[in-house]
Design a protein around this motif. Structure first.
Motif, PDB file in Angstrom:
ATOM      1  N   PHE A 148      -8.050  -6.765 -16.307  1.00  0.00           N
ATOM      2  CA  PHE A 148      -9.478  -6.680 -16.034  1.00  0.00           C
ATOM      3  C   PHE A 148      -9.717  -6.749 -14.533  1.00  0.00           C
ATOM      4  CE2 PHE A 148      -8.818 -11.250 -16.717  1.00  0.00           C
ATOM      5  CZ  PHE A 148      -9.449 -11.808 -15.619  1.00  0.00           C
ATOM      6  N   VAL A 149     -10.871  -6.243 -14.168  1.00  0.00           N
ATOM      7  CA  VAL A 149     -11.313  -6.285 -12.776  1.00  0.00           C
ATOM      8  C   VAL A 149     -12.712  -6.874 -12.777  1.00  0.00           C
ATOM      9  CG1 VAL A 149     -12.212  -3.930 -12.835  1.00  0.00           C
ATOM     10  CG2 VAL A 149     -11.562  -4.913 -10.662  1.00  0.00           C
ATOM     11  N   ASP A 204     -24.836 -12.756  -6.887  1.00  0.00           N
ATOM     12  CA  ASP A 204     -25.950 -12.711  -7.830  1.00  0.00           C
ATOM     13  C   ASP A 204     -25.535 -12.246  -9.220  1.00  0.00           C
ATOM     14  OD1 ASP A 204     -27.826 -13.492  -5.825  1.00  0.00           O
ATOM     15  OD2 ASP A 204     -27.772 -11.448  -5.060  1.00  0.00           O
ATOM     16  N   PHE A 205     -24.636 -11.260  -9.291  1.00  0.00           N
ATOM     17  CA  PHE A 205     -24.200 -10.689 -10.570  1.00  0.00           C
ATOM     18  C   PHE A 205     -22.704 -10.429 -10.527  1.00  0.00           C
ATOM     19  CE2 PHE A 205     -28.565  -9.370  -9.831  1.00  0.00           C
ATOM     20  CZ  PHE A 205     -29.181  -9.695 -11.029  1.00  0.00           C
ATOM     21  N   MET A 206     -22.097 -10.348 -11.726  1.00  0.00           N
ATOM     22  CA  MET A 206     -20.694  -9.973 -11.849  1.00  0.00           C
ATOM     23  C   MET A 206     -20.581  -8.880 -12.890  1.00  0.00           C
ATOM     24  SD  MET A 206     -19.975 -13.941 -11.635  1.00  0.00           S
ATOM     25  CE  MET A 206     -21.010 -14.053 -12.993  1.00  0.00           C
ATOM     26  N   LEU A 207     -19.729  -7.917 -12.619  1.00  0.00           N
ATOM     27  CA  LEU A 207     -19.418  -6.875 -13.590  1.00  0.00           C
ATOM     28  C   LEU A 207     -17.933  -6.960 -13.868  1.00  0.00           C
ATOM     29  CD1 LEU A 207     -20.212  -4.357 -15.283  1.00  0.00           C
ATOM     30  CD2 LEU A 207     -19.643  -2.986 -13.263  1.00  0.00           C
ATOM     31  N   LYS A 208     -17.594  -7.384 -15.089  1.00  0.00           N
ATOM     32  CA  LYS A 208     -16.193  -7.479 -15.493  1.00  0.00           C
ATOM     33  C   LYS A 208     -15.881  -6.262 -16.353  1.00  0.00           C
ATOM     34  CE  LYS A 208     -12.912  -9.963 -18.320  1.00  0.00           C
ATOM     35  NZ  LYS A 208     -12.755 -10.921 -19.403  1.00  0.00           N
ATOM     36  N   ILE A 209     -14.794  -5.580 -16.015  1.00  0.00           N
ATOM     37  CA  ILE A 209     -14.363  -4.423 -16.782  1.00  0.00           C
ATOM     38  C   ILE A 209     -12.960  -4.710 -17.288  1.00  0.00           C
ATOM     39  CG2 ILE A 209     -13.958  -1.944 -16.759  1.00  0.00           C
ATOM     40  CD1 ILE A 209     -15.853  -1.782 -14.341  1.00  0.00           C
ATOM     41  N   LEU A 228     -13.470  -8.687  -6.794  1.00  0.00           N
ATOM     42  CA  LEU A 228     -12.957 -10.050  -6.697  1.00  0.00           C
ATOM     43  C   LEU A 228     -11.511 -10.074  -7.172  1.00  0.00           C
ATOM     44  CD1 LEU A 228     -15.775 -12.301  -8.188  1.00  0.00           C
ATOM     45  CD2 LEU A 228     -15.143 -12.048  -5.803  1.00  0.00           C
ATOM     46  N   ILE A 229     -10.643 -10.620  -6.381  1.00  0.00           N
ATOM     47  CA  ILE A 229      -9.254 -10.794  -6.784  1.00  0.00           C
ATOM     48  C   ILE A 229      -9.150 -12.202  -7.368  1.00  0.00           C
ATOM     49  CG2 ILE A 229      -6.844 -10.703  -6.034  1.00  0.00           C
ATOM     50  CD1 ILE A 229      -8.430  -8.051  -5.648  1.00  0.00           C
ATOM     51  N   VAL A 230      -9.193 -12.298  -8.694  1.00  0.00           N
ATOM     52  CA  VAL A 230      -9.257 -13.612  -9.339  1.00  0.00           C
ATOM     53  C   VAL A 230      -7.927 -14.078  -9.905  1.00  0.00           C
ATOM     54  CG1 VAL A 230     -11.706 -13.455  -9.881  1.00  0.00           C
ATOM     55  CG2 VAL A 230     -10.043 -12.643 -11.535  1.00  0.00           C
TER      56      VAL A 230
END
Length: 141
Positions: free
Chosen positions: A16-17, A94-99, A127-129
Motif C-alpha cells: 500500500f501507499v 488534513d487528509f490521507m489517501l491510502k491505496i 508518506l513512507i510509513v
C-alpha cells in the motif's frame, strides 16, 4: 540427526501507499474531485477502527472504493477534526489517501501528480510509513 521445522508466518497485505494531503477544502468536495479525476466511486463509510478515537459528537470522515477490475482499494480519510487530529503524529496533514494493491512507481507518481492538480489541494506527498510506528496504524485502515 533431528530434523528442524521452520514455521513461516503469513504476513498481511503490505502493498500500500499513503498520500498525505493538505487542503482547506471539505471532505466531500475533495472526494468528489478525486472521484472525477481518478475515475473512482469513493463513498462515505463508517470506519470502526477510528470511531473510539475521535471526540464525542464527531464521526470519522472515511470514503472507500474497491475497483473490481484491479482489486485495488482506495481509502480517503480526514485527519482533522477542529484542533483534534486522528493521527497526532501527522498534525499538519488534513487528509490521507491510502491505496492498497499492486502499483508501479510510475502509477504512484502519476496519482500524486494528478491529485496535486485538484483545486484547493495545497500539497500531496507520498508518506513512507514502512519501518515506522505509523505502519501498524495504516495497515489496519
Amino acid at each position: 540427526m533431528k530434523s528442524k521445522t521452520i514455521k513461516i508466518k503469513e504476513s498481511s497485505n503490505q502493498n500500500f501507499v499513503v498520500f498525505a494531503i493538505i487542503s482547506a477544502e471539505d471532505d466531500y468536495y475533495l472526494a468528489w474531485n478525486i472521484n472525477n479525476l481518478l475515475s473512482l466511486d469513493l463513498k462515505k463509510t463508517e470506519h470502526p477502527a477510528f470511531q473510539n478515537k475521535i471526540p464525542e459528537g464527531n464521526t470519522v470522515s472515511c470514503f472507500n472504493y474497491i475497483c473490481a477490475k484491479t482489486n485495488i482499494e482506495y481509502s480517503f480519510i480526514c485527519n482533522k477534526y477542529g484542533k483534534f487530529r486522528l493521527i497526532p503524529q501527522l498534525y499538519n496533514i488534513d487528509f490521507m489517501l491510502k491505496i492498497s494493491g499492486n502499483l508501479t512507481n510510475e502509477q504512484i507518481k502519476g496519482i500524486a501528480s494528478a491529485i496535486r492538480t485538484v483545486k484547493g489541494i495545497t500539497a500531496c506527498m507520498n508518506l513512507i510509513v514502512k519501518k515506522t510506528p505509523l505502519f501498524s496504524i495504516f495497515e489496519r485502515i
